[in-house]
Design a protein around this motif. Sequence first.
Motif, PDB file in Angstrom:
ATOM      1  N   ASP A  50      -0.330   7.092   3.629  1.00  0.00           N
ATOM      2  CA  ASP A  50       0.778   6.231   3.211  1.00  0.00           C
ATOM      3  C   ASP A  50       2.048   6.700   3.921  1.00  0.00           C
ATOM      4  O   ASP A  50       2.714   7.631   3.451  1.00  0.00           O
ATOM      5  CB  ASP A  50       0.938   6.314   1.689  1.00  0.00           C
ATOM      6  CG  ASP A  50       2.170   5.595   1.165  1.00  0.00           C
ATOM      7  OD1 ASP A  50       2.874   4.932   1.950  1.00  0.00           O
ATOM      8  OD2 ASP A  50       2.433   5.708  -0.050  1.00  0.00           O
ATOM      9  N   PRO A 100      -4.180   4.105  -3.673  1.00  0.00           N
ATOM     10  CA  PRO A 100      -2.748   3.840  -3.607  1.00  0.00           C
ATOM     11  C   PRO A 100      -2.075   4.055  -4.963  1.00  0.00           C
ATOM     12  O   PRO A 100      -2.637   3.720  -6.007  1.00  0.00           O
ATOM     13  CB  PRO A 100      -2.673   2.361  -3.201  1.00  0.00           C
ATOM     14  CG  PRO A 100      -3.969   2.085  -2.515  1.00  0.00           C
ATOM     15  CD  PRO A 100      -4.971   2.953  -3.214  1.00  0.00           C
ATOM     16  N   TYR A 109      -0.594   1.073   3.436  1.00  0.00           N
ATOM     17  CA  TYR A 109      -1.602   2.134   3.549  1.00  0.00           C
ATOM     18  C   TYR A 109      -2.399   1.914   4.821  1.00  0.00           C
ATOM     19  O   TYR A 109      -2.785   0.789   5.136  1.00  0.00           O
ATOM     20  CB  TYR A 109      -2.513   2.139   2.300  1.00  0.00           C
ATOM     21  CG  TYR A 109      -1.705   2.517   1.092  1.00  0.00           C
ATOM     22  CD1 TYR A 109      -1.617   3.842   0.699  1.00  0.00           C
ATOM     23  CD2 TYR A 109      -0.947   1.577   0.409  1.00  0.00           C
ATOM     24  CE1 TYR A 109      -0.810   4.211  -0.369  1.00  0.00           C
ATOM     25  CE2 TYR A 109      -0.144   1.933  -0.656  1.00  0.00           C
ATOM     26  CZ  TYR A 109      -0.083   3.253  -1.043  1.00  0.00           C
ATOM     27  OH  TYR A 109       0.727   3.621  -2.089  1.00  0.00           O
TER      28      TYR A 109
END
Length: 151
Positions: A50, A100, A109
């Motif tokens: 991320d 996530p 992501y």
Amino acid sequence: MEEFTLESPAFDHGDRIPEEYGYTKDNVNPPLEIDGVPDDAEALALVVDDPDAKEPAGKVWDHWVVWNVSPETETIPEDWRPDEATVGTNDWEERDYGGPNPPDREHTYRFKLFALDTTLELGPDTGADDLESAMDGHVLERTRLEGTYPA
């Protein structure tokens, strides 16, 4: 030569990752489909991260680190528990997929897949930075799938 690709039947590149794959939901990896692995590949490596976590976490947050995946692999099923590959340590200090979990806003992501000309001898405490250092000079091709996830 066929293009090296990574796709998911759960979401298209750039689209929203379904809620169930989030860290506070089912926390299982989405299914992935691999195509066009170079003939001379000895192994695949996968890093899910991320980059939008830099502001809240102070770094790119690593969610999943896997290497020595067979180059014959065409499908990574949902909730994959690999026997033949090695799963490293994510930024939750877990040796598993960590879905996530953006703390502040929607994040993107990246599912980054690498075709390598060798297998890697790394311990299970290896994180993404050390994996990427070990891959240096061994990457034949790379591909990426991206998805977003809301806060």
